[in-house]
Design a protein around this motif. Structure first.
Motif, PDB file in Angstrom:
ATOM      1  N   UNK A 164       0.786  -1.223   0.000  1.00 47.80           N
ATOM      2  CA  UNK A 164       0.000   0.000   0.000  1.00 47.80           C
ATOM      3  C   UNK A 164       0.815   1.269   0.000  1.00 47.80           C
ATOM      4  N   UNK A 165       0.196   2.353   0.448  1.00 44.09           N
ATOM      5  CA  UNK A 165       0.868   3.647   0.469  1.00 44.09           C
ATOM      6  C   UNK A 165       1.683   3.850   1.739  1.00 44.09           C
ATOM      7  N   UNK A 166       1.101   3.547   2.895  1.00 49.08           N
ATOM      8  CA  UNK A 166       1.814   3.777   4.157  1.00 49.08           C
ATOM      9  C   UNK A 166       2.658   2.587   4.588  1.00 49.08           C
ATOM     10  N   UNK A 167       2.307   1.388   4.151  1.00 49.74           N
ATOM     11  CA  UNK A 167       3.082   0.209   4.500  1.00 49.74           C
ATOM     12  C   UNK A 167       2.597  -0.488   5.760  1.00 49.74           C
ATOM     13  N   UNK A 168       3.275  -1.559   6.105  1.00 46.63           N
ATOM     14  CA  UNK A 168       2.948  -2.333   7.309  1.00 46.63           C
ATOM     15  C   UNK A 168       3.607  -1.700   8.533  1.00 46.63           C
TER      16      UNK A 168
END
Length: 208
Positions: A164-168
């Motif tokens: 995604x955009x922000x990550x895990x």
């Protein structure tokens, strides 16, 4: 345009040759892209898996788009608020798959979201079923749900951007970054992102 990077320990790095092969496969130069993509999804959490079985991470999606920007579309299905205030990929079209509500979900510990009733209608007026779509949300869960909707609607070449955009979140209790979304994702991978809004790239739900 703003670009940020974080320590290499929190960034998903892949072998450059593998990335080059993936780009070539997805763009149709060598064999079928799905064989690589399905193998890459083998270790994904269930909520990030899709019926199409096509996966890339954020850096791979950017490299593929950069190689063929006229053939590859980046779709951001986060809420308009996330797209505006958290940042976004400069080329990403924002069509939210879910909308924020102000109803507290006690079990999950956050405010609930509801499906965007205009999602598929806005998709159909923006893309065609033959387009190659690379779909992202915050960290790969909502985008997987969106990919499944698109697949059911007849779209064939839809990839989930798994980080995604922000990550895990970083899961290292002793780390300054513990619990923060800095492990991977578009925003943390050293690739272009921005806060600058192009209203032509946003498809707002009706009534907003």
């Amino acid at each position: 345009m703003t670009t940020k990077t974080y320590p290499v320990a929190f960034t998903d790095r892949r072998v450059l040759g593998t990335r080059a092969l993936l780009v070539a496969c997805v763009l149709g130069h060598f064999g079928s892209p799905s064989a690589y993509a399905q193998a890459a999804g083998g270790d994904l959490p269930e909520e990030k898996q899709t019926t199409l079985g096509l996966y890339v991470d954020a850096r791979e999606a950017y490299e593929i788009w950069k190689a063929a920007p006229d053939r590859v579309k980046i779709l951001d299905v986060r809420t308009p608020e996330e797209y505006i205030f958290v940042g976004h990929a400069p080329m990403a079209v924002n069509i939210p798959a879910f909308l924020q509500t102000y109803q507290w979900d006690r079990g999950r510990g956050h405010y609930a979201m509801k499906p965007n009733p205009d999602f598929l209608a806005q998709i159909r007026t923006t893309f065609t079923p033959e387009d190659r779509l690379y779909v992202m949300c915050r960290s790969g869960g909502r985008s997987a749900a969106a990919v499944n909707q698109l697949a059911a609607a007849g779209f064939k070449f839809v990839y989930n951007i798994t980080d995604g955009f922000e990550g895990d979140t970083v899961a290292e209790p002793g780390s300054l970054y513990h619990g923060k979304r800095m492990k991977n994702g578009w925003k943390n991978s050293g690739i272009p992102w921005t806060y600058v809004i192009d209203p032509d790239l946003m498809r707002l739900p009706k009534g907003r």
